[in-house]
Enzyme design. Structure first.
Site, mmCIF file in Angstrom:
data_model
loop_
_atom_site.group_PDB
_atom_site.id
_atom_site.type_symbol
_atom_site.label_atom_id
_atom_site.label_comp_id
_atom_site.label_asym_id
_atom_site.label_seq_id
_atom_site.Cartn_x
_atom_site.Cartn_y
_atom_site.Cartn_z
ATOM 1 N N THR A 15 29.767 18.156 36.090
ATOM 2 C CA THR A 15 28.864 17.074 35.661
ATOM 3 C C THR A 15 27.528 17.667 35.240
ATOM 4 O O THR A 15 27.070 18.654 35.829
ATOM 5 C CB THR A 15 28.648 16.093 36.833
ATOM 6 O OG1 THR A 15 29.905 15.491 37.160
ATOM 7 C CG2 THR A 15 27.659 14.992 36.479
ATOM 8 N N SER A 17 24.232 18.024 31.925
ATOM 9 C CA SER A 17 23.982 18.133 30.484
ATOM 10 C C SER A 17 24.721 19.327 29.874
ATOM 11 O O SER A 17 25.182 19.254 28.725
ATOM 12 C CB SER A 17 22.480 18.226 30.218
ATOM 13 O OG SER A 17 21.911 19.320 30.920
ATOM 14 N N THR A 18 24.859 20.431 30.614
ATOM 15 C CA THR A 18 25.604 21.583 30.089
ATOM 16 C C THR A 18 27.083 21.233 29.989
ATOM 17 O O THR A 18 27.744 21.538 28.983
ATOM 18 C CB THR A 18 25.391 22.820 30.991
ATOM 19 O OG1 THR A 18 24.000 22.923 31.316
ATOM 20 C CG2 THR A 18 25.840 24.098 30.296
ATOM 21 N N GLY A 66 28.217 23.388 35.634
ATOM 22 C CA GLY A 66 26.893 23.991 35.582
ATOM 23 C C GLY A 66 26.356 24.203 36.982
ATOM 24 O O GLY A 66 27.080 24.067 37.981
ATOM 25 N N ALA A 67 25.083 24.538 37.068
ATOM 26 C CA ALA A 67 24.422 24.717 38.368
ATOM 27 C C ALA A 67 22.929 24.539 38.173
ATOM 28 O O ALA A 67 22.411 24.655 37.059
ATOM 29 C CB ALA A 67 24.712 26.103 38.935
ATOM 30 N N ASP A 68 22.245 24.243 39.268
ATOM 31 C CA ASP A 68 20.778 24.176 39.230
ATOM 32 C C ASP A 68 20.169 25.552 39.481
ATOM 33 O O ASP A 68 19.111 25.870 38.950
ATOM 34 C CB ASP A 68 20.290 23.150 40.258
ATOM 35 C CG ASP A 68 20.826 21.767 39.926
ATOM 36 O OD1 ASP A 68 20.558 21.297 38.810
ATOM 37 O OD2 ASP A 68 21.548 21.188 40.755
ATOM 38 N N LYS A 104 23.650 23.078 43.695
ATOM 39 C CA LYS A 104 24.119 22.057 42.769
ATOM 40 C C LYS A 104 23.754 20.677 43.321
ATOM 41 O O LYS A 104 23.436 20.544 44.483
ATOM 42 C CB LYS A 104 25.636 22.164 42.584
ATOM 43 C CG LYS A 104 26.037 23.452 41.859
ATOM 44 C CD LYS A 104 27.527 23.541 41.574
ATOM 45 C CE LYS A 104 28.116 22.299 41.012
ATOM 46 N NZ LYS A 104 27.434 21.774 39.806
ATOM 47 N N GLY A 142 21.720 18.439 41.283
ATOM 48 C CA GLY A 142 20.595 17.858 40.544
ATOM 49 C C GLY A 142 21.002 16.576 39.832
ATOM 50 O O GLY A 142 20.192 15.669 39.643
ATOM 51 N N GLU A 174 31.933 17.169 42.969
ATOM 52 C CA GLU A 174 32.007 18.518 42.396
ATOM 53 C C GLU A 174 32.635 19.486 43.401
ATOM 54 O O GLU A 174 33.475 20.320 43.045
ATOM 55 C CB GLU A 174 30.610 18.999 41.991
ATOM 56 C CG GLU A 174 30.069 18.258 40.774
ATOM 57 C CD GLU A 174 28.621 18.584 40.438
ATOM 58 O OE1 GLU A 174 28.235 18.341 39.297
ATOM 59 O OE2 GLU A 174 27.885 19.067 41.313
HETATM 60 C C1 5RP Z 1 25.227 17.853 38.934
HETATM 61 C C2 5RP Z 1 25.083 19.323 38.975
HETATM 62 C C3 5RP Z 1 24.828 20.040 37.690
HETATM 63 O O1 5RP Z 1 25.777 21.036 37.536
HETATM 64 C C4 5RP Z 1 23.462 20.654 37.716
HETATM 65 O O2 5RP Z 1 22.520 19.658 38.048
HETATM 66 C C5 5RP Z 1 23.110 21.288 36.368
HETATM 67 O O3 5RP Z 1 22.948 20.284 35.423
HETATM 68 P P1 5RP Z 1 22.499 20.586 33.942
HETATM 69 O O4 5RP Z 1 23.663 21.241 33.260
HETATM 70 O O5 5RP Z 1 22.189 19.210 33.384
HETATM 71 O O6 5RP Z 1 21.275 21.471 33.963
HETATM 72 O O7 5RP Z 1 25.174 19.962 39.990
HETATM 73 O O8 5RP Z 1 25.348 17.309 40.218
#
Ligand code: 5RP
Length: 220
Positions: free
Chosen positions: A28, A30-31, A82-84, A94, A96, A103
């Site tokens: 989940t 934007s990436t 993705g990851a924060d 993760k 965010g 996840e």
């Molecule tokens: C969602 C997540 C996302 O992987 C993380 O927040 C990164 O998001 P983005 O690709 O928008 O920077 O853990 O719960």
């Protein structure tokens, strides 16, 4: 290149890791949204996906990609998310996007975790990004006090309820030198649904997007 263009670049670079005919796990954010859009170009070559959030399910379906329930699969060859933050050993923060529980559930089904990030997410030590923790509401204050006891400051994420109907605490001020030990400790606290530390479910491979291209780091 903008950060969004870099996210699109790294998302597209994940496509060759998707096995023909497979069902894959999809994260989940934007990436990952860019990844789903790219996956649509090869949708006839895959069986479908297991989704980690209502938002991801909606986007997969909007492209005509079949979404399987978690109980329809026993294992997945690959999970893409993705990851924060991600450290050199593949440990991640993760959540965010508030999807951390699902996840982690989908990552647990997968044999390999492919993490797609832009370079701003790569860190030496996790913790600059506030650690998300999904909690049962009646335990939030008690859990916040426990975080104070280990040097963290927990704040309720205003106006956010997860797909599972729970609030999120964002914990500031932790320098996470031993992610596996901290994840294990927090998992013992009553009322914690999921901590957004992915140490046991760490990434096996990380693709990092930069303005000059995509770096591939094999972690294990
Ligand atoms: C969602 C997540 C996302 O992987 C993380 O927040 C990164 O998001 P983005 O690709 O928008 O920077 O853990 O719960």
């Amino acid at each position: 290149m903008t950060q969004d263009e870099i996210k699109a670049l790294v998302a597209k670079a994940a496509l060759p890791y998707v096995a023909p005919g497979s069902i894959l796990g999809v994260g989940t954010g934007s990436t990952v949204n860019h990844f789903i859009d790219a996956l649509a170009t090869m949708k006839d070559g895959i069986a479908g996906a297991v989704s980690s959030s209502n938002a991801t399910t909606a986007r997969l379906r909007s492209h005509g990609i079949k979404v399987f329930a978690t109980d329809e699969v026993e294992t997945l060859p690959l999970y893409v998310d993705g990851a924060d933050e991600i450290d050199p050993r593949g440990h991640m923060i993760k959540g965010g996007g508030a999807a951390l529980t699902r996840e982690k559930i989908v990552a647990d089904l997968a044999q390999r975790f492919l993490c797609i990030v832009d370079a701003s997410k790569r860190v030496e030590v996790l913790g600059r990004f506030p650690l998300p923790v999904e909690v049962i509401g009646m335990a939030a204050a008690q859990i916040a006090r426990r975080f104070e006891g280990i040097g963290g400051r927990a704040a309720l994420r205003e106006g956010v309820v997860t797909d599972n109907g729970h609030p999120i605490l964002d914990v500031h001020g932790l320098a996470i030198s031993d992610p596996l030990a901290l994840e294990t400790e927090i998992n013992q606290w009553p009322g914690v649904v999921t901590v957004g530390l992915f140490a046991r479910h760490k990434a096996h491979l990380c693709l990092t997007g930069t303005s000059t291209g995509v770096q591939t780091v094999l972690i294990s």
